[in-house]
Write a protein that holds these residues in place. Sequence first.
Motif, PDB file in Angstrom:
ATOM      1  N   VAL A   7       0.833  -1.192   0.000  1.00 44.09           N
ATOM      2  CA  VAL A   7       0.000   0.000   0.000  1.00 44.09           C
ATOM      3  C   VAL A   7       0.877   1.254   0.000  1.00 44.09           C
ATOM      4  O   VAL A   7       0.585   2.225  -0.671  1.00 44.09           O
ATOM      5  CB  VAL A   7      -0.932  -0.003   1.235  1.00 44.09           C
ATOM      6  N   VAL A   8       1.974   1.184   0.728  1.00 47.70           N
ATOM      7  CA  VAL A   8       2.889   2.323   0.817  1.00 47.70           C
ATOM      8  C   VAL A   8       4.122   1.991  -0.019  1.00 47.70           C
ATOM      9  O   VAL A   8       4.762   0.970   0.190  1.00 47.70           O
ATOM     10  CB  VAL A   8       3.295   2.581   2.284  1.00 47.70           C
ATOM     11  N   GLN A   9       4.463   2.851  -0.946  1.00 48.88           N
ATOM     12  CA  GLN A   9       5.559   2.584  -1.861  1.00 48.88           C
ATOM     13  C   GLN A   9       6.888   2.381  -1.136  1.00 48.88           C
ATOM     14  O   GLN A   9       7.689   1.545  -1.519  1.00 48.88           O
ATOM     15  CB  GLN A   9       5.694   3.715  -2.865  1.00 48.88           C
ATOM     16  N   GLN A  10       7.149   3.129  -0.095  1.00 43.51           N
ATOM     17  CA  GLN A  10       8.410   3.045   0.623  1.00 43.51           C
ATOM     18  C   GLN A  10       8.480   1.815   1.528  1.00 43.51           C
ATOM     19  O   GLN A  10       9.521   1.523   2.101  1.00 43.51           O
ATOM     20  CB  GLN A  10       8.648   4.297   1.479  1.00 43.51           C
ATOM     21  N   SER A  11       7.404   1.084   1.664  1.00 42.61           N
ATOM     22  CA  SER A  11       7.400  -0.051   2.587  1.00 42.61           C
ATOM     23  C   SER A  11       8.372  -1.145   2.146  1.00 42.61           C
ATOM     24  O   SER A  11       8.986  -1.796   2.987  1.00 42.61           O
ATOM     25  CB  SER A  11       5.996  -0.614   2.752  1.00 42.61           C
ATOM     26  N   ASN A  16      13.222  -4.263   3.386  1.00 43.12           N
ATOM     27  CA  ASN A  16      14.569  -4.703   3.014  1.00 43.12           C
ATOM     28  C   ASN A  16      15.604  -4.223   4.029  1.00 43.12           C
ATOM     29  O   ASN A  16      16.524  -4.962   4.384  1.00 43.12           O
ATOM     30  CB  ASN A  16      14.937  -4.223   1.615  1.00 43.12           C
ATOM     31  N   GLN A  17      15.462  -2.999   4.502  1.00 41.25           N
ATOM     32  CA  GLN A  17      16.364  -2.469   5.513  1.00 41.25           C
ATOM     33  C   GLN A  17      16.254  -3.288   6.804  1.00 41.25           C
ATOM     34  O   GLN A  17      17.255  -3.634   7.420  1.00 41.25           O
ATOM     35  CB  GLN A  17      16.056  -1.005   5.802  1.00 41.25           C
ATOM     36  N   PHE A  18      15.034  -3.631   7.174  1.00 42.30           N
ATOM     37  CA  PHE A  18      14.805  -4.437   8.367  1.00 42.30           C
ATOM     38  C   PHE A  18      15.458  -5.807   8.221  1.00 42.30           C
ATOM     39  O   PHE A  18      16.108  -6.309   9.143  1.00 42.30           O
ATOM     40  CB  PHE A  18      13.299  -4.577   8.623  1.00 42.30           C
ATOM     41  N   LYS A  19      15.322  -6.417   7.048  1.00 41.08           N
ATOM     42  CA  LYS A  19      15.934  -7.722   6.797  1.00 41.08           C
ATOM     43  C   LYS A  19      17.453  -7.653   6.951  1.00 41.08           C
ATOM     44  O   LYS A  19      18.085  -8.523   7.539  1.00 41.08           O
ATOM     45  CB  LYS A  19      15.593  -8.220   5.399  1.00 41.08           C
ATOM     46  N   MET A  28      24.934 -12.722   9.659  1.00 41.98           N
ATOM     47  CA  MET A  28      24.736 -13.352   8.355  1.00 41.98           C
ATOM     48  C   MET A  28      24.803 -12.358   7.196  1.00 41.98           C
ATOM     49  O   MET A  28      24.833 -12.757   6.043  1.00 41.98           O
ATOM     50  CB  MET A  28      23.368 -14.038   8.319  1.00 41.98           C
ATOM     51  N   TYR A  29      24.841 -11.092   7.488  1.00 42.05           N
ATOM     52  CA  TYR A  29      24.759 -10.087   6.431  1.00 42.05           C
ATOM     53  C   TYR A  29      26.141  -9.565   6.070  1.00 42.05           C
ATOM     54  O   TYR A  29      26.965  -9.306   6.930  1.00 42.05           O
ATOM     55  CB  TYR A  29      23.883  -8.922   6.885  1.00 42.05           C
ATOM     56  N   ARG A  30      26.386  -9.410   4.809  1.00 47.16           N
ATOM     57  CA  ARG A  30      27.582  -8.735   4.315  1.00 47.16           C
ATOM     58  C   ARG A  30      27.132  -7.725   3.270  1.00 47.16           C
ATOM     59  O   ARG A  30      26.281  -8.021   2.450  1.00 47.16           O
ATOM     60  CB  ARG A  30      28.552  -9.722   3.678  1.00 47.16           C
TER      61      ARG A  30
END
Length: 52
Positions: A7-11, A16-19, A28-30
């Motif tokens: 519903v919200v384009q920025q969501s 993705n930022q939260f992930k 686990m993130y690089r």
Amino acid sequence: MPKNKLVVQQSEQLVNQFKEEMAEEFGMYRSAAESEAITPKIIKEQKNKKNK
């Protein structure tokens, strides 16, 4: 309204930022730059193992 529609384009960016933040918390993130620097090293190590 269709199910699972954003519903919200920025969501999507927020999700993705939260992930990334969660993956970083669990080690686990690089970042893309880190991954690009590490990948050739891993490939070279694999080739050396095959040649032995």
